[in-house]
Design a protein around this motif. Structure first.
Motif, PDB file in Angstrom:
ATOM      1  N   TYR A  12      91.210 -60.332 -29.933  1.00  0.00           N
ATOM      2  CA  TYR A  12      91.322 -59.374 -28.830  1.00  0.00           C
ATOM      3  C   TYR A  12      92.629 -59.620 -28.078  1.00  0.00           C
ATOM      4  O   TYR A  12      92.631 -59.933 -26.891  1.00  0.00           O
ATOM      5  N   ARG A  13      93.729 -59.524 -28.764  1.00  0.00           N
ATOM      6  CA  ARG A  13      95.010 -59.886 -28.160  1.00  0.00           C
ATOM      7  C   ARG A  13      95.244 -59.084 -26.875  1.00  0.00           C
ATOM      8  O   ARG A  13      95.192 -57.852 -26.871  1.00  0.00           O
ATOM      9  N   PRO A  14      95.505 -59.783 -25.752  1.00  0.00           N
ATOM     10  CA  PRO A  14      95.713 -59.088 -24.478  1.00  0.00           C
ATOM     11  C   PRO A  14      96.949 -58.186 -24.523  1.00  0.00           C
ATOM     12  O   PRO A  14      97.961 -58.537 -25.150  1.00  0.00           O
ATOM     13  N   ASN A  15      96.856 -57.068 -23.851  1.00  0.00           N
ATOM     14  CA  ASN A  15      97.982 -56.136 -23.768  1.00  0.00           C
ATOM     15  C   ASN A  15      98.567 -56.211 -22.363  1.00  0.00           C
ATOM     16  O   ASN A  15      98.285 -55.389 -21.504  1.00  0.00           O
ATOM     17  N   TRP A  50      91.816 -61.608 -17.525  1.00  0.00           N
ATOM     18  CA  TRP A  50      91.448 -61.676 -18.941  1.00  0.00           C
ATOM     19  C   TRP A  50      90.467 -62.827 -19.190  1.00  0.00           C
ATOM     20  O   TRP A  50      89.484 -62.667 -19.928  1.00  0.00           O
ATOM     21  N   LEU A  51      90.718 -63.969 -18.554  1.00  0.00           N
ATOM     22  CA  LEU A  51      89.795 -65.104 -18.700  1.00  0.00           C
ATOM     23  C   LEU A  51      88.412 -64.770 -18.145  1.00  0.00           C
ATOM     24  O   LEU A  51      87.391 -65.212 -18.679  1.00  0.00           O
ATOM     25  N   ILE A  52      88.385 -63.977 -17.070  1.00  0.00           N
ATOM     26  CA  ILE A  52      87.096 -63.550 -16.505  1.00  0.00           C
ATOM     27  C   ILE A  52      86.403 -62.572 -17.453  1.00  0.00           C
ATOM     28  O   ILE A  52      85.194 -62.684 -17.717  1.00  0.00           O
ATOM     29  N   GLU A  53      87.148 -61.607 -17.983  1.00  0.00           N
ATOM     30  CA  GLU A  53      86.585 -60.618 -18.910  1.00  0.00           C
ATOM     31  C   GLU A  53      86.013 -61.282 -20.157  1.00  0.00           C
ATOM     32  O   GLU A  53      84.992 -60.836 -20.699  1.00  0.00           O
ATOM     33  N   GLN A  54      86.657 -62.356 -20.612  1.00  0.00           N
ATOM     34  CA  GLN A  54      86.186 -63.052 -21.812  1.00  0.00           C
ATOM     35  C   GLN A  54      85.105 -64.083 -21.503  1.00  0.00           C
ATOM     36  O   GLN A  54      84.716 -64.864 -22.373  1.00  0.00           O
ATOM     37  N   GLU A  55      84.629 -64.100 -20.269  1.00  0.00           N
ATOM     38  CA  GLU A  55      83.532 -64.970 -19.838  1.00  0.00           C
ATOM     39  C   GLU A  55      83.857 -66.444 -20.030  1.00  0.00           C
ATOM     40  O   GLU A  55      83.006 -67.254 -20.397  1.00  0.00           O
ATOM     41  N   CYS A  71      85.449 -70.907 -11.245  1.00  0.00           N
ATOM     42  CA  CYS A  71      84.819 -72.010 -11.966  1.00  0.00           C
ATOM     43  C   CYS A  71      84.465 -71.524 -13.370  1.00  0.00           C
ATOM     44  O   CYS A  71      84.716 -70.365 -13.722  1.00  0.00           O
ATOM     45  N   PHE A  72      83.879 -72.394 -14.177  1.00  0.00           N
ATOM     46  CA  PHE A  72      83.628 -72.056 -15.574  1.00  0.00           C
ATOM     47  C   PHE A  72      82.309 -71.309 -15.751  1.00  0.00           C
ATOM     48  O   PHE A  72      81.327 -71.572 -15.052  1.00  0.00           O
ATOM     49  N   ALA A  73      82.319 -70.394 -16.690  1.00  0.00           N
ATOM     50  CA  ALA A  73      81.115 -69.625 -17.000  1.00  0.00           C
ATOM     51  C   ALA A  73      80.093 -70.520 -17.696  1.00  0.00           C
ATOM     52  O   ALA A  73      80.445 -71.531 -18.323  1.00  0.00           O
TER      53      ALA A  73
END
Length: 509
Positions: free
Chosen positions: A46-49, A103-108, A126-128
């Motif tokens: 899912y390469r970020p754009n 992006w890090l949030i979207e990828q959980e 913090c971490f999911a």
């Protein structure tokens, strides 16, 4: 595809004028393998754009920064606490930093805490839960390089010697080298076997994740150092964040390490602060100017302080308090004022948590440790606290507490920052520098108010540390010896069972 996938040292050189305005970050960082592998896989699939060219190293930087902040002293008792990230630094590294965080949030991988108040607090992360579960299954770590983040605004230091903090603290930081060793396998085995910690038996899984990261950073020589003049001014390193249970595994040049702690250090430096104001000590004036706005300090704050110091009530209270501190028995004497509940060999008290906004129960095996916590509440809590022990102490020492509250009149954290700045200048900039000048071959390590060396130089440190603390403060300190190798924290469980079998039977253990 499902989302649920899981250097050589260089000598320091003087920075140019342009470099002084650039952000400096360390080249080497330690990231849990589970998180790195997950990010790498998702970037491929899912390469970020993003608006600008993707730099995957910035993902690593965000993750390792969260881990470091979760491992700081003030967060030591908490698990997966949400922590703030410095937006100025992030923006300096990547102007589009919000795209990376989102992006890090979207990828959980991380999530944003919900207690954000615009204009009053910072975003915290913090971490999911999914990532935490992955870390439980794989606690290994990998070294990653940040060289790709270097730019016109970012300097990537190749070693601890190239960090801006190194020059002024070389006498302490030069010992972070290949001779500083941790028995990695022994420490890992200890973590695996640990079932009892700080008076409780419970699930230590999340603590063990963080502890594995601490010992890995030392083992792989991912050294770092920070010292912020605008904050506590303490020297923070991999040893200051290392949990004390791992001290027995650390050696330098094959030798055991021995330390000396300044007993009752915060009350001690509080006495030095008050004496210095009374005597117009220039050292304190400079530190006060660093912490407080000069207009506020000169206009009415010092007037309030001087008025408080001049009262007969304060003088009487201060004489009692000062004797307690210099005698080294302040916490023992406080039991005449506060009597914590005792049950089955343990001491209980309820402390109002300013962050959580409710009372939490604290447990200790000794009255002294309990009173130490109560006193730290007095020093560092807000002036409007609901903590009952704070108000008990205020009734016993109304004038002394009034003085403390003056130091907190603009911001509650100002007083703690003030005492930490005093401690840091005394220990880092005076005591250890004087010792290093006399014995340049003596390894020196500091953990805030504690100074350590190898056993070969233990007697020298034991003699010189109190001498130079006295030279700086004019007050005779009391120090306590701590042999790192003498600790056996896991054995403490057996001792406690022998001493208080009724408690363990009562709780079903």
């Amino acid at each position: 595809m499902s989302k649920k996938l899981l250097s050589k040292n260089k000598t320091a050189r003087k920075l140019t004028r342009n470099e002084k305005h650039r952000i400096t970050i360390a080249n080497l960082a330690l990231i849990p393998s589970a998180i790195k592998n997950y990010i790498d896989t998702l970037v491929k699939v899912y390469r970020p754009n993003f608006k600008y060219k993707l730099k995957v190293e910035f993902f690593y930087y965000i993750i390792t920064t969260i881990i470091k902040r979760q491992n700081t002293y003030e967060n030591k008792a908490l698990e997966n606490i949400s922590v703030a990230l410095n937006a100025t630094i992030l923006r300096g590294i990547k102007s589009d930093y919000n795209e990376y965080i989102n992006w890090l949030i979207e990828q959980e991988i991380i999530f944003k805490a919900e207690n954000y108040e615009p204009g009053r607090s910072s975003n915290k992360y913090c971490f999911a839960d999914f990532i935490l579960q992955s870390l439980k299954e794989d606690s290994s770590s990998e070294i990653v390089e940040m060289e790709a983040l270097e730019s016109d605004t970012v300097i990537v230091s190749k070693s601890i010697q190239q960090l801006p903090v190194y020059k002024d603290n070389e006498h302490l930081l030069k010992w972070f080298d290949d001779k500083l060793i941790i028995d990695f396998q022994g420490a890992k085995k200890y973590i695996e076997d640990l079932s009892y910690f700080e008076g409780e038996i419970f699930d230590l899984t999340q603590k063990k994740i963080r502890w594995n990261h601490q010992i890995s950073a030392l083992h792989y020589k991912v050294f770092y150092a920070t010292r912020n003049e605008e904050s506590d001014f303490r020297l923070h390193t991999g040893l200051t964040s290392l949990k004390k249970i791992f001290k027995p595994f650390v050696t330098y040049n094959g030798q055991e390490i021995i330390g000396y702690d300044l007993k009752n250090s915060q009350p001690f430096f509080m006495i030095f602060l008050i004496d210095s104001i009374i005597n117009n000590n220039d050292i304190i004036n400079k530190i006060l100017d660093r912490i407080y706005n000069k207009n506020v300090l000169s206009s009415f704050m010092l007037q309030k302080i001087c008025k408080c110091l001049s009262t007969e009530g304060f003088k009487e209270e201060y004489m009692t308090f000062k004797n307690w501190v210099l005698d080294g028995r302040i916490y023992e004497n406080m039991t005449d004022i506060i009597s914590p509940d005792k049950h089955l060999g343990r001491y209980y008290t309820y402390k109002y948590d300013e962050r959580l906004k409710y009372k939490v129960r604290e447990t200790n095996y000794s009255q002294r440790d309990m009173m130490k916590g109560v006193f730290f509440t007095l020093l560092f809590c807000g002036v409007k606290t609901k903590d009952k022990h704070y108000h008990t102490l205020k009734r016993a020492f109304p004038n002394l507490v009034e003085l403390i509250e003056i130091f907190k009149m603009k911001k509650n954290s100002d007083f703690s920052k003030l005492l930490q700045n005093i401690e840091s200048e005394c220990i880092i900039d005076y005591v250890t520098k004087k010792i290093a000048e006399q014995y340049p071959e003596m390894p020196l390590f500091t953990i805030h108010d504690s100074v350590s060396t190898t056993v070969e130089y233990g007697d020298i440190l034991k003699t010189l540390m109190p001498r130079y603390v006295y030279e700086y403060t004019g007050l005779m300190p009391k120090i306590e010896e701590e042999k790192w190798k003498m600790h056996d924290y896991q054995t403490d469980y057996k001792k406690q069972v022998e001493l208080h079998p009724e408690w363990y039977a009562y709780n079903g253990y």
